[in-house]
Design a protein around this motif. Sequence first.
Motif, short mmCIF file in Angstrom:
data_model
loop_
_atom_site.label_atom_id
_atom_site.label_comp_id
_atom_site.label_asym_id
_atom_site.label_seq_id
_atom_site.Cartn_x
_atom_site.Cartn_y
_atom_site.Cartn_z
N TYR A 5 0.77 -1.12 -0.20
CA TYR A 5 -0.10 0.05 -0.05
C TYR A 5 0.99 1.50 -0.02
N SER A 6 2.03 1.28 0.10
CA SER A 6 3.06 2.23 0.22
C SER A 6 4.18 2.00 -0.65
N LYS A 7 4.92 3.05 -1.03
CA LYS A 7 6.44 2.75 -1.68
C LYS A 7 7.10 2.26 -0.76
N LYS A 8 7.21 2.58 0.53
CA LYS A 8 8.24 1.70 1.43
C LYS A 8 7.88 0.21 1.15
N GLN A 9 6.65 -0.24 1.44
CA GLN A 9 6.33 -1.40 1.31
C GLN A 9 6.51 -2.23 0.32
N LYS A 10 6.56 -1.56 -0.86
CA LYS A 10 6.77 -2.12 -2.47
C LYS A 10 8.47 -2.19 -2.48
N LEU A 11 8.86 -1.20 -1.93
CA LEU A 11 10.66 -1.22 -2.18
C LEU A 11 10.79 -2.52 -1.24
N HIS A 12 10.29 -2.79 -0.14
CA HIS A 12 10.69 -3.95 0.89
C HIS A 12 10.43 -5.16 0.20
N GLN A 13 9.22 -5.21 -0.44
CA GLN A 13 8.79 -6.74 -1.02
C GLN A 13 9.63 -6.81 -2.44
N LEU A 14 9.92 -5.66 -3.19
CA LEU A 14 10.84 -5.80 -4.28
C LEU A 14 12.07 -6.45 -3.95
N LEU A 15 12.59 -5.95 -3.02
CA LEU A 15 13.97 -6.34 -2.59
C LEU A 15 14.02 -7.80 -1.98
N VAL A 16 12.87 -8.12 -1.26
CA VAL A 16 12.93 -9.68 -0.98
C VAL A 16 12.66 -10.40 -1.87
N ILE A 17 12.08 -10.15 -2.93
CA ILE A 17 12.28 -10.95 -4.25
C ILE A 17 13.31 -10.98 -5.01
N LEU A 288 28.31 -8.09 -14.66
CA LEU A 288 27.67 -6.85 -14.01
C LEU A 288 26.24 -7.04 -14.58
N TYR A 289 25.90 -7.50 -15.69
CA TYR A 289 24.74 -7.43 -16.29
C TYR A 289 23.54 -8.22 -15.60
N MET A 290 24.20 -9.27 -14.40
CA MET A 290 23.26 -9.90 -13.86
C MET A 290 22.49 -9.05 -12.78
N ILE A 291 22.74 -7.76 -12.40
CA ILE A 291 22.23 -6.92 -11.65
C ILE A 291 20.99 -6.34 -12.51
N PRO A 292 20.92 -5.81 -13.58
CA PRO A 292 19.77 -5.15 -13.86
C PRO A 292 18.91 -6.28 -14.49
N LEU A 293 19.44 -7.41 -14.94
CA LEU A 293 18.73 -8.73 -15.34
C LEU A 293 18.05 -9.18 -14.02
N SER A 294 18.48 -9.11 -12.89
CA SER A 294 17.89 -9.88 -11.88
C SER A 294 16.60 -8.93 -11.62
N ILE A 295 16.82 -7.54 -11.53
CA ILE A 295 15.81 -6.56 -11.43
C ILE A 295 14.59 -6.77 -12.33
N SER A 296 15.05 -6.93 -13.67
CA SER A 296 14.22 -7.39 -14.59
C SER A 296 13.06 -8.56 -14.30
N MET A 297 13.88 -9.56 -13.70
CA MET A 297 13.04 -10.92 -13.53
C MET A 297 11.97 -10.64 -12.35
N ALA A 298 12.48 -9.63 -11.54
CA ALA A 298 12.01 -9.29 -10.10
C ALA A 298 10.49 -8.57 -10.61
N LEU A 299 10.79 -7.78 -11.25
CA LEU A 299 9.87 -6.77 -11.51
C LEU A 299 8.72 -7.50 -12.63
N THR A 300 9.08 -8.51 -13.43
CA THR A 300 8.09 -9.32 -14.06
C THR A 300 7.11 -9.99 -13.06
#
Length: 455
Positions: A5-17, A288-300
Amino acid sequence: MNQTYSKKQKLHQLLVILVPILVTQLAMYSMTFIDTLMTGRYNSQDLAGVAIGASLWVPVFTGLSGILIAVTPIVSHLVGAGKQSEEVAFSVIQGVYLSIIMAIVVFAGGALSLNPILSGMNLENRVQDTAFNYLAAISTGLIPLFVYNVLRSFIDALGKTRVSMIITLLTLPINAFFNYILIYGKLGFPELGGAGAGYASSITYWLIMVISIIIIHKNSPFSNYGIFRRIHAVSIGKWKEILLIGIPIGLSIFFETSIFSAVTLLMSTFETAVIAAHQIALNFASLLYMIPLSISMALTIVIGFEAGAGRFRDAKEYSWIGVSIAVFMALICAAVLLAFPKEVASIYTKDDHVLQLTAAFLIYAMFFQLSDAIQAPVQGALRGYKDVNVTFIMSLISYWIIGLPFGYYLANHTDWGAYGYWIGLITGLAAGAITLTSRLIYLQNRKYPAYMEAK
């Protein structure tokens, strides 16, 4: 995975994944990293052979396995919409069936085409033999590797990315051990050189698949879906759904990864030291590309979950949080490359000539990071929306119509030489970042605005 319900919660859940995905990707890529590192310390000819073999293998694998990534948004949407577990299990099993068929087709195609392709290249005999033997060895692990990609997509789609991380970390030391004994001929095993790296990876793929099957069958929440409790008949309709989403994803990934492989193959006309230096620099840039790739997979995963539930405003917030994290990390990585190019190169090789060439290539790799920090997360966001058709067209234009021809011109008609190809790669990645971001903005502001306002 829960509603936020908040950006803080979203950031936390995104980082957990995200964090377990990143560790998993780094561990998976470490297999290739270890292959390159240990082969490079064996000799430069075997390193060049593995480089050529990898340049043929990577775009085929990543492109086809990209098709199987479709299982992630399909399962995420089903879970987000509260669908029954039977629908999820059916989708996953059909993905497994499809992955086995794809692996068999790749094996047959490689058996028919590998010798003619390698023979048509201007390679030293030792380099050509190593490339062939490396690819023949790694082909023995095709089926488990493709099946694992489907199983991992299911695990990750439930938000349990930590499980994928643990599975991969358990097998990484095994891969390094078999690399050591098979490349160098230790503990009574034959000295296989570059081919040993291929067999080590194949053994690891089988272990990853077996461990994944056991966990999914016995451990909650995966066991709640009953993936392996019954034999499902083949469903052409479900295969069609996976392919309609997966083929554009696979083509998009193929267009991006194959341009790097095409450059490696075009550079086969340069001396072995240049090929080796190019491969080392590309290997580290890919790490190093594994960093944005991992973010990509988490966003999916998170965007698929929110879109499946109809929460499009939340999906939009997730997408830009992900891009922001990627850009921040890219600036840190670029600073490291700028400050320590020779130190990074020395990790891979002791050859002074190769070291100097690698350090120069790494400076160009620094610019990869900024474009990748945008285009990779944006692609992941678009896949979460199941918006995949326009993406692969944009990738084709950016990499193959803009990037590669420009690089070829610079390399062959100017004084840039081998570095011209890298400038072309940077140009293609930048074009991809711009076009894909435009597509995401259009999608969020034009296709879903009414829904987001309602939320």
